[in-house]
Design an enzyme around this catalytic site. Sequence first.
Site, PDB file in Angstrom:
ATOM      1  N   PRO A 161       0.949  -1.229  -0.072  1.00 49.48           N
ATOM      2  CA  PRO A 161      -0.014  -0.074  -0.039  1.00 49.48           C
ATOM      3  C   PRO A 161       0.759   1.241  -0.006  1.00 49.48           C
ATOM      4  CG  PRO A 161      -0.087  -1.023   2.321  1.00 49.48           C
ATOM      5  CD  PRO A 161       0.603  -1.927   1.242  1.00 49.48           C
ATOM      6  N   ASN A 162       0.362   2.181  -0.708  1.00 49.82           N
ATOM      7  CA  ASN A 162       0.921   3.624  -0.916  1.00 49.82           C
ATOM      8  C   ASN A 162       2.257   3.665  -1.664  1.00 49.82           C
ATOM      9  OD1 ASN A 162      -1.356   4.915   0.373  1.00 49.82           O
ATOM     10  ND2 ASN A 162      -0.459   3.762   2.275  1.00 49.82           N
ATOM     11  N   ARG A 191       5.581  12.198  -2.493  1.00 49.25           N
ATOM     12  CA  ARG A 191       5.790  13.079  -0.985  1.00 49.25           C
ATOM     13  C   ARG A 191       6.733  12.309   0.139  1.00 49.25           C
ATOM     14  NH1 ARG A 191       1.202  11.977   1.765  1.00 49.25           N
ATOM     15  NH2 ARG A 191       2.000  13.340   3.314  1.00 49.25           N
ATOM     16  N   TYR A 202      11.612   8.719   2.054  1.00 49.71           N
ATOM     17  CA  TYR A 202      11.407   7.301   1.207  1.00 49.71           C
ATOM     18  C   TYR A 202      12.181   7.933  -0.091  1.00 49.71           C
ATOM     19  CZ  TYR A 202       7.591   6.101   4.279  1.00 49.71           C
ATOM     20  OH  TYR A 202       6.913   5.860   5.226  1.00 49.71           O
ATOM     21  N   ASN A 227       8.238  -5.670  -0.757  1.00 53.54           N
ATOM     22  CA  ASN A 227       8.011  -4.188   0.386  1.00 53.54           C
ATOM     23  C   ASN A 227       6.372  -4.323   0.636  1.00 53.54           C
ATOM     24  OD1 ASN A 227       7.868  -1.859   1.930  1.00 53.54           O
ATOM     25  ND2 ASN A 227       9.138  -0.965   0.501  1.00 53.54           N
ATOM     26  N   ALA A 265       2.786  -0.882   5.256  1.00 56.25           N
ATOM     27  CA  ALA A 265       2.568  -0.909   6.594  1.00 56.25           C
ATOM     28  C   ALA A 265       1.959  -2.241   6.679  1.00 56.25           C
ATOM     29  CB  ALA A 265       1.446   0.136   6.865  1.00 56.25           C
ATOM     30  N   HIS A 305       3.751  -4.688   9.179  1.00 55.10           N
ATOM     31  CA  HIS A 305       3.542  -4.648  10.785  1.00 55.10           C
ATOM     32  C   HIS A 305       2.287  -5.207  11.011  1.00 55.10           C
ATOM     33  CE1 HIS A 305       6.828  -1.954   9.589  1.00 55.10           C
ATOM     34  NE2 HIS A 305       6.266  -1.153   9.074  1.00 55.10           N
ATOM     35  N   ASP A 344       0.958 -15.683   6.429  1.00 52.23           N
ATOM     36  CA  ASP A 344       0.438 -16.967   5.951  1.00 52.23           C
ATOM     37  C   ASP A 344       0.542 -17.316   4.727  1.00 52.23           C
ATOM     38  OD1 ASP A 344      -0.016 -17.360   8.755  1.00 52.23           O
ATOM     39  OD2 ASP A 344      -2.251 -17.089   8.526  1.00 52.23           O
ATOM     40  N   GLU A 355      12.605  -9.531   2.498  1.00 54.28           N
ATOM     41  CA  GLU A 355      11.678  -8.409   2.697  1.00 54.28           C
ATOM     42  C   GLU A 355      12.652  -7.273   2.517  1.00 54.28           C
ATOM     43  OE1 GLU A 355      11.095  -8.484   6.899  1.00 54.28           O
ATOM     44  OE2 GLU A 355       9.712  -6.779   6.745  1.00 54.28           O
ATOM     45  N   HIS A 368      12.697  -2.702   2.822  1.00 53.14           N
ATOM     46  CA  HIS A 368      12.038  -1.433   3.163  1.00 53.14           C
ATOM     47  C   HIS A 368      12.986  -0.307   2.669  1.00 53.14           C
ATOM     48  CE1 HIS A 368       8.728  -3.291   5.281  1.00 53.14           C
ATOM     49  NE2 HIS A 368       9.740  -4.173   5.792  1.00 53.14           N
ATOM     50  N   LEU A 369      12.387   0.929   2.132  1.00 54.57           N
ATOM     51  CA  LEU A 369      13.176   1.836   2.082  1.00 54.57           C
ATOM     52  C   LEU A 369      13.674   2.773   3.158  1.00 54.57           C
ATOM     53  CD1 LEU A 369      10.427   2.977  -0.538  1.00 54.57           C
ATOM     54  CD2 LEU A 369      12.887   2.817  -1.191  1.00 54.57           C
ATOM     55  N   SER A 370      12.890   2.784   4.299  1.00 54.15           N
ATOM     56  CA  SER A 370      13.221   3.547   5.375  1.00 54.15           C
ATOM     57  C   SER A 370      13.746   2.527   6.310  1.00 54.15           C
ATOM     58  CB  SER A 370      12.040   4.272   6.119  1.00 54.15           C
ATOM     59  OG  SER A 370      10.977   3.424   6.396  1.00 54.15           O
ATOM     60  N   ARG A 415      12.349   4.133  13.243  1.00 52.25           N
ATOM     61  CA  ARG A 415      11.161   4.868  13.284  1.00 52.25           C
ATOM     62  C   ARG A 415      10.216   4.701  14.433  1.00 52.25           C
ATOM     63  NH1 ARG A 415       8.816   4.755   7.656  1.00 52.25           N
ATOM     64  NH2 ARG A 415       7.729   6.914   8.156  1.00 52.25           N
ATOM     65  N   ARG A 473       6.530   0.388  13.920  1.00 57.07           N
ATOM     66  CA  ARG A 473       7.086  -0.045  12.830  1.00 57.07           C
ATOM     67  C   ARG A 473       8.440  -1.038  13.199  1.00 57.07           C
ATOM     68  NH1 ARG A 473       5.093   3.449   8.660  1.00 57.07           N
ATOM     69  NH2 ARG A 473       4.539   5.363   9.655  1.00 57.07           N
TER      70      ARG A 473
HETATM   71  O1  CA2 Z   1      10.267   1.784   4.391  1.00 58.81           O
HETATM   72  C1  CA2 Z   1       9.408   1.412   3.781  1.00 58.81           C
HETATM   73  O2  CA2 Z   1       9.574   0.906   2.592  1.00 58.81           O
HETATM   74  C2  CA2 Z   1       8.034   1.203   4.271  1.00 58.81           C
HETATM   75  O3  CA2 Z   1       7.645  -0.120   3.983  1.00 58.81           O
HETATM   76  C3  CA2 Z   1       7.051   2.074   3.711  1.00 58.81           C
HETATM   77  C4  CA2 Z   1       5.720   2.044   4.258  1.00 58.81           C
HETATM   78  C5  CA2 Z   1       5.687   2.076   5.854  1.00 58.81           C
HETATM   79  O4  CA2 Z   1       4.387   1.817   6.371  1.00 58.81           O
HETATM   80  C6  CA2 Z   1       6.491   1.166   6.397  1.00 58.81           C
HETATM   81  O5  CA2 Z   1       6.445   1.004   7.678  1.00 58.81           O
HETATM   82  C7  CA2 Z   1       7.846   1.144   5.807  1.00 58.81           C
HETATM   83  C8  CA2 Z   1       4.970   3.392   3.669  1.00 58.81           C
HETATM   84  C9  CA2 Z   1       4.772   3.657   2.404  1.00 58.81           C
HETATM   85  C10 CA2 Z   1       4.476   4.871   2.091  1.00 58.81           C
HETATM   86  O6  CA2 Z   1       4.613   5.401   0.833  1.00 58.81           O
HETATM   87  C11 CA2 Z   1       4.609   6.833   0.601  1.00 58.81           C
HETATM   88  C12 CA2 Z   1       4.877   6.752  -0.631  1.00 58.81           C
HETATM   89  C13 CA2 Z   1       4.595   8.239  -0.990  1.00 58.81           C
HETATM   90  C14 CA2 Z   1       4.388   9.109  -0.227  1.00 58.81           C
HETATM   91  C15 CA2 Z   1       4.199   9.027   1.127  1.00 58.81           C
HETATM   92  C16 CA2 Z   1       4.368   7.643   1.764  1.00 58.81           C
END
Ligand code: CA2
Length: 146
Positions: A9-10, A17, A22, A73, A76, A79, A86, A97, A99-101, A106, A110
């Site tokens: 998601p996202n 943003r 990210y 990836n 969210a 978590h 499963d 797995e 993650h960018l961040s 954090r 997370r």
């Molecule tokens: O660091 C990562 O890759 C995460 O998987 C990114 C997720 C976050 O919920 C995880 O804790 C760590 C969130 C992705 C949100 O993506 C965005 C994209 C554009 C602007 C804002 C957020």
Amino acid sequence: MIIGILNGPNLNLLGTREPQIYGSATLDDINTGLAHVAAELGVRLELAQSNTEGTLIDILHGWRGVVQGVVVNAGAYTHTSLALRDAFTATSIPFVEVHLSNVYAREPERHHSMLAGVAIGSVTGLGADGYAFALRGLVSTLRRRA
Ligand code: CA2
């Protein structure tokens, strides 16, 4: 060898943003970089992204017998989603797995990953490069195991 690249998601909004968290690469930029690494490694990629937990699970089910491993990836859902964990164990698809961040630097919510305990490994905090490292590590692990 075919490797699935699964984004949750996202992540379709990457590059629009929060670049301080990210980075500025879009998901298309990341996938283009991965295509170069895949060509170098001699593997094929299946790319997928969904904002919906059930769809991510359906994608994994559809990849059973199609891909030999997955870079994921899960955003969210990392978590929260016992269902996604499963799905990985039910399909027996090995995965890394990413993650960018650096999720461990954090908020506490997370710090726990539902997926990490059943993953081959995790790459966190290295930005978009982390996907390429994850792909290289996954392919080399699968080749060593074969
Ligand atoms: O660091 C990562 O890759 C995460 O998987 C990114 C997720 C976050 O919920 C995880 O804790 C760590 C969130 C992705 C949100 O993506 C965005 C994209 C554009 C602007 C804002 C957020």
